[in-house]
Design a protein around this motif. Structure first.
Motif, PDB file in Angstrom:
ATOM      1  N   TYR A   1      89.884  23.014 119.347  1.00  0.00           N
ATOM      2  CA  TYR A   1      90.306  22.234 118.180  1.00  0.00           C
ATOM      3  C   TYR A   1      91.805  21.968 118.284  1.00  0.00           C
ATOM      4  CZ  TYR A   1      86.042  23.260 115.443  1.00  0.00           C
ATOM      5  OH  TYR A   1      84.757  23.332 114.974  1.00  0.00           O
ATOM      6  N   THR A   2      92.221  20.783 117.817  1.00  0.00           N
ATOM      7  CA  THR A   2      93.645  20.554 117.570  1.00  0.00           C
ATOM      8  C   THR A   2      93.923  20.858 116.096  1.00  0.00           C
ATOM      9  OG1 THR A   2      93.272  18.227 117.040  1.00  0.00           O
ATOM     10  CG2 THR A   2      93.765  18.769 119.351  1.00  0.00           C
ATOM     11  N   ILE A   3      95.192  20.922 115.743  1.00  0.00           N
ATOM     12  CA  ILE A   3      95.540  21.219 114.344  1.00  0.00           C
ATOM     13  C   ILE A   3      95.020  20.131 113.399  1.00  0.00           C
ATOM     14  CG2 ILE A   3      97.477  21.482 112.737  1.00  0.00           C
ATOM     15  CD1 ILE A   3      98.950  22.993 114.872  1.00  0.00           C
ATOM     16  N   PRO A   4      95.181  18.831 113.707  1.00  0.00           N
ATOM     17  CA  PRO A   4      94.612  17.809 112.805  1.00  0.00           C
ATOM     18  C   PRO A   4      93.100  17.940 112.631  1.00  0.00           C
ATOM     19  CG  PRO A   4      96.209  16.811 114.289  1.00  0.00           C
ATOM     20  CD  PRO A   4      95.994  18.212 114.765  1.00  0.00           C
ATOM     21  N   GLN A   5      92.384  18.319 113.700  1.00  0.00           N
ATOM     22  CA  GLN A   5      90.931  18.483 113.580  1.00  0.00           C
ATOM     23  C   GLN A   5      90.580  19.645 112.649  1.00  0.00           C
ATOM     24  OE1 GLN A   5      89.935  18.922 117.724  1.00  0.00           O
ATOM     25  NE2 GLN A   5      89.478  16.741 117.981  1.00  0.00           N
ATOM     26  N   LEU A   6      91.327  20.735 112.744  1.00  0.00           N
ATOM     27  CA  LEU A   6      91.098  21.869 111.835  1.00  0.00           C
ATOM     28  C   LEU A   6      91.403  21.486 110.394  1.00  0.00           C
ATOM     29  CD1 LEU A   6      92.605  24.823 113.916  1.00  0.00           C
ATOM     30  CD2 LEU A   6      90.219  24.503 113.300  1.00  0.00           C
ATOM     31  N   GLU A   7      92.487  20.725 110.185  1.00  0.00           N
ATOM     32  CA  GLU A   7      92.842  20.291 108.824  1.00  0.00           C
ATOM     33  C   GLU A   7      91.728  19.434 108.225  1.00  0.00           C
ATOM     34  OE1 GLU A   7      96.516  18.255 109.162  1.00  0.00           O
ATOM     35  OE2 GLU A   7      97.666  20.030 109.704  1.00  0.00           O
ATOM     36  N   GLU A   8      91.169  18.536 109.047  1.00  0.00           N
ATOM     37  CA  GLU A   8      90.141  17.613 108.547  1.00  0.00           C
ATOM     38  C   GLU A   8      88.810  18.326 108.312  1.00  0.00           C
ATOM     39  OE1 GLU A   8      87.872  13.482 109.938  1.00  0.00           O
ATOM     40  OE2 GLU A   8      89.502  14.339 111.145  1.00  0.00           O
ATOM     41  N   LYS A   9      88.409  19.210 109.254  1.00  0.00           N
ATOM     42  CA  LYS A   9      87.090  19.838 109.163  1.00  0.00           C
ATOM     43  C   LYS A   9      87.024  20.876 108.045  1.00  0.00           C
ATOM     44  CE  LYS A   9      83.546  22.188 111.854  1.00  0.00           C
ATOM     45  NZ  LYS A   9      83.083  22.599 113.180  1.00  0.00           N
ATOM     46  N   TYR A  10      88.062  21.708 107.923  1.00  0.00           N
ATOM     47  CA  TYR A  10      88.022  22.814 106.962  1.00  0.00           C
ATOM     48  C   TYR A  10      88.881  22.570 105.725  1.00  0.00           C
ATOM     49  CZ  TYR A  10      85.734  25.300 110.747  1.00  0.00           C
ATOM     50  OH  TYR A  10      84.859  25.668 111.739  1.00  0.00           O
ATOM     51  N   LYS A  11      89.397  21.324 105.575  1.00  0.00           N
ATOM     52  CA  LYS A  11      90.179  20.953 104.388  1.00  0.00           C
ATOM     53  C   LYS A  11      91.343  21.929 104.169  1.00  0.00           C
ATOM     54  CE  LYS A  11      86.970  17.880 103.774  1.00  0.00           C
ATOM     55  NZ  LYS A  11      87.209  16.518 104.293  1.00  0.00           N
ATOM     56  N   MET A  12      92.104  22.151 105.216  1.00  0.00           N
ATOM     57  CA  MET A  12      93.239  23.075 105.159  1.00  0.00           C
ATOM     58  C   MET A  12      94.536  22.302 105.354  1.00  0.00           C
ATOM     59  SD  MET A  12      91.592  25.991 107.656  1.00  0.00           S
ATOM     60  CE  MET A  12      92.909  27.185 107.489  1.00  0.00           C
ATOM     61  N   SER A  13      95.613  22.825 104.773  1.00  0.00           N
ATOM     62  CA  SER A  13      96.925  22.225 104.999  1.00  0.00           C
ATOM     63  C   SER A  13      97.453  22.671 106.366  1.00  0.00           C
ATOM     64  CB  SER A  13      97.901  22.655 103.909  1.00  0.00           C
ATOM     65  OG  SER A  13      98.133  24.056 103.970  1.00  0.00           O
ATOM     66  N   HIS A  14      98.521  22.000 106.813  1.00  0.00           N
ATOM     67  CA  HIS A  14      99.111  22.345 108.112  1.00  0.00           C
ATOM     68  C   HIS A  14      99.577  23.803 108.116  1.00  0.00           C
ATOM     69  CE1 HIS A  14     101.015  21.224 111.943  1.00  0.00           C
ATOM     70  NE2 HIS A  14     101.965  22.079 111.587  1.00  0.00           N
ATOM     71  N   ALA A  15     100.225  24.225 107.034  1.00  0.00           N
ATOM     72  CA  ALA A  15     100.724  25.606 106.942  1.00  0.00           C
ATOM     73  C   ALA A  15      99.565  26.604 106.916  1.00  0.00           C
ATOM     74  CB  ALA A  15     101.580  25.761 105.687  1.00  0.00           C
ATOM     75  N   ALA A  16      98.467  26.243 106.245  1.00  0.00           N
ATOM     76  CA  ALA A  16      97.304  27.142 106.176  1.00  0.00           C
ATOM     77  C   ALA A  16      96.664  27.314 107.557  1.00  0.00           C
ATOM     78  CB  ALA A  16      96.284  26.603 105.190  1.00  0.00           C
ATOM     79  N   VAL A  17      96.620  26.229 108.343  1.00  0.00           N
ATOM     80  CA  VAL A  17      96.070  26.320 109.700  1.00  0.00           C
ATOM     81  C   VAL A  17      96.912  27.253 110.557  1.00  0.00           C
ATOM     82  CG1 VAL A  17      95.643  25.030 111.829  1.00  0.00           C
ATOM     83  CG2 VAL A  17      94.971  24.056 109.636  1.00  0.00           C
TER      84      VAL A  17
END
Length: 550
Positions: free
Chosen positions: A190-206
């Motif tokens: 996963y890239t960070i944008p993919q994690l943000e989109e899939k799990y509805k997380m902010s950049h800091a949360a990722v």
């Protein structure tokens, strides 16, 4: 006024605003002033002490056979510290006396009789190792200077300085920087944008999530990739399986293989695999490596070489039987035979693309009838456990493996220690007294909820609080009906005049600790009925009012 002049000290051109200005800056003015003072002091000292004037090397020698380190330094034209350094290394020999060190002039002259060939420092370095510069690393591995320094410090790569340039060992850089240009399968990351989109997380949360859980990552350029298996396991989208292993379903989804193809690779290339719960898991790195090798152009040649090394037989040796013959003899399917022989790693011969196995080894492998050998005392098979406790054999295998139940194996049949099994599955079985009672009626959880008109959470709390006898059959919990009715009848009998602790908590919005604290220090009338303590409503209401108005 602007006049172009040349600085008296540094010689650079500058614009002066006065005719008397001779320096370009106050710094040059100060430096020239200090230089003039220094030269004047030296001249005054030389005039006052003519005997201490610095002599030329020829004047120093005066035909002396022995020299001090200072005189040797003047003779050689090097610093005194350099002479002492060579004395310590043994290049120049000397004799130390009290308060004086003497060097023989002949020893100094002898150094130049057969000197070694001159070699620069850079040539010496290139003899041992090859080096990268910053620019070469940046161009080859597509990274910034800051990223280079971070990895150099992380992996303790030594630096070599030559003048103003810094060099890094080529071999170590290639090893520790290879990850930056390695080919990766993006389906595994996963890239960070993919994690943000899939799990509805902010950049800091990722960033917090991957750092806290130490998710393996790969950095290429400015992009960071995080292991998909580790993330999905932690997020609950993947079974609780070691992220370093594939399940069959994951391999089928990634490479579009059938189960037979996966089994072929696993068993022919001896890839690490084992059972984990209900899954057969395959080592991720080994499987990916084998598939990558197979995708190369020379994979066909390698396979031909491997098959050429196998013994070539045309006639079937005596005492060997085929898979079809084994299946017919023991009443099983050919797939079952292949699975069992692979699991037991039974030796085989390949004759005209067919597998043949030793008949004695097969007979020992498939002779699994418990009636044909003595069953160990105080031990029980998985089938007997499943029948007694009303669960599946698969469930028995999983529970016993997790609890590390002692077992012994006789002719490939597992026997489990009876006492340990009874302790493990105690909740699944009712007491002996209830088992003997043929009139005992049992209700499922859904029936209890309908009977009492309560939710699932309330039902669990009710049976736990009142210790209702229960048992489990095939994963479903059953509760004794008579015990539930006794509890209801007891509560109904005293409901008009008495409260239970739970009713006090609910009616007056208090927690149990507070209720028990009040009852402990108050003279509230109560009665005991079986396991229940019931408190008089009149006294409870009076006590609550007294506490509210005091």
């Amino acid at each position: 006024m602007e006049i172009q002049k040349r600085c008296k000290y540094c010689g650079r051109s500058f614009i002066a605003h006065k005719m008397t200005t001779i320096y370009c800056s106050p710094s040059c003015n100060n430096k020239d002033y200090k230089r003039a003072i220094r030269q004047k002091q030296i001249a005054d000292y030389c005039d006052a002490h003519p005997e201490d004037k610095e002599d030329t090397p020829k004047d120093v020698l005066h035909g002396k056979a022995f020299l001090t380190p200072r005189e040797a330094a003047k003779l050689l034209g090097i610093g005194k510290s350099s002479v002492y350094r060579e004395l310590a290394s043994g290049l120049i020999k000397a004799v130390q006396m009290k308060g004086k060190t003497l060097i023989r002039r002949a020893d100094i002259e002898r150094l130049f009789d057969n000197p070694p060939a001159y070699q620069s420092h850079s040539e010496k370095k290139q003899e041992k190792r090859e080096y990268y510069t910053f620019r070469q690393i940046m161009e080859k591995f597509k990274c910034s200077k800051k990223a280079i320094m971070t990895r150099v410090e992380k992996y303790n790569i030594p630096k070599v300085y030559q003048g103003r340039n810094c060099f890094f060992d080529r071999a170590l850089v290639d090893v520790h920087f290879a990850q930056l240009i390695a080919d990766i399968d993006l389906r595994d990351y996963y890239t960070i944008p993919q994690l943000e989109e899939k799990y509805k997380m902010s950049h800091a949360a990722v960033l917090s999530f991957v750092t806290r859980n130490k998710i393996p990552r790969i950095t290429q350029g400015r992009t960071v990739y995080y292991s998909r298996a580790h993330v999905d396991t932690l997020k609950g989208e993947r079974e609780s399986i070691d992220p370093n292993y594939y399940t069959y379903a994951e391999v089928m989804e990634k490479y579009h293989f059938s189960k037979d193809q996966i089994s072929y690779y696993v068993h022919n290339y001896e890839i690490d695999n084992h059972k984990q719960g209900r899954f057969t898991v395959i080592n991720r790195k080994e499987f990916d490596r084998i598939i990558k090798e197979r995708m190369e152009t020379n994979s066909l040649e390698k396979e031909k070489e491997r098959r050429a090394k196998l013994p070539k037989l045309n006639a079937i040796p005596e005492g060997y039987i085929s898979v079809a013959q084994i299946a017919e003899k023991y009443g099983v399917t050919p797939k079952h035979v292949q699975a069992k022989t692979r699991e037991a790693k039974t030796p085989k011969l390949v004759i005209k693309h067919l597998n043949y196995y030793n008949e004695a080894a097969i007979e020992q492998l498939f002779n699994r009838d418990p009636e044909k050998f003595e069953v160990p005392k105080d031990y029980i098979t998985a089938q007997e456990i499943a029948k007694r406790f009303k669960v599946t054999v698969h469930h028995v295998h999983g529970r016993t493996r997790e609890a590390n139940i002692p077992k012994i194996t006789v002719k490939h049949v597992n026997f489990y220690e009876l006492k340990a099994v009874e302790v493990l599955f105690a909740k699944n079985e009712a007491s002996e007294e209830l088992q003997k009672n043929e009139n005992a009626e049992w209700l499922s959880g859904t029936d209890v909820e309908e009977m009492l008109g309560i939710t699932t959470c309330a039902r669990r709390s009710f049976v736990s609080r009142h210790k209702i006898p229960s048992k489990k059959e095939h994963g479903i919990a059953y509760y004794l009906r008579s015990a539930i009715e006794d509890v209801n009848n007891t509560l109904a009998k005293y409901s008009d005049q008495y409260y239970t602790v739970e009713q006090i908590c609910e009616k007056f919005n208090m927690d149990r600790d507070k209720v028990y604290g009040m009852l402990r220090y108050s003279n509230v009338r109560k009665v005991h009925e079986g396991r229940f303590a019931l408190f008089l409503k009149e006294d409870i209401i009076k006590m609550i009012h007294e506490r509210q108005f005091t």
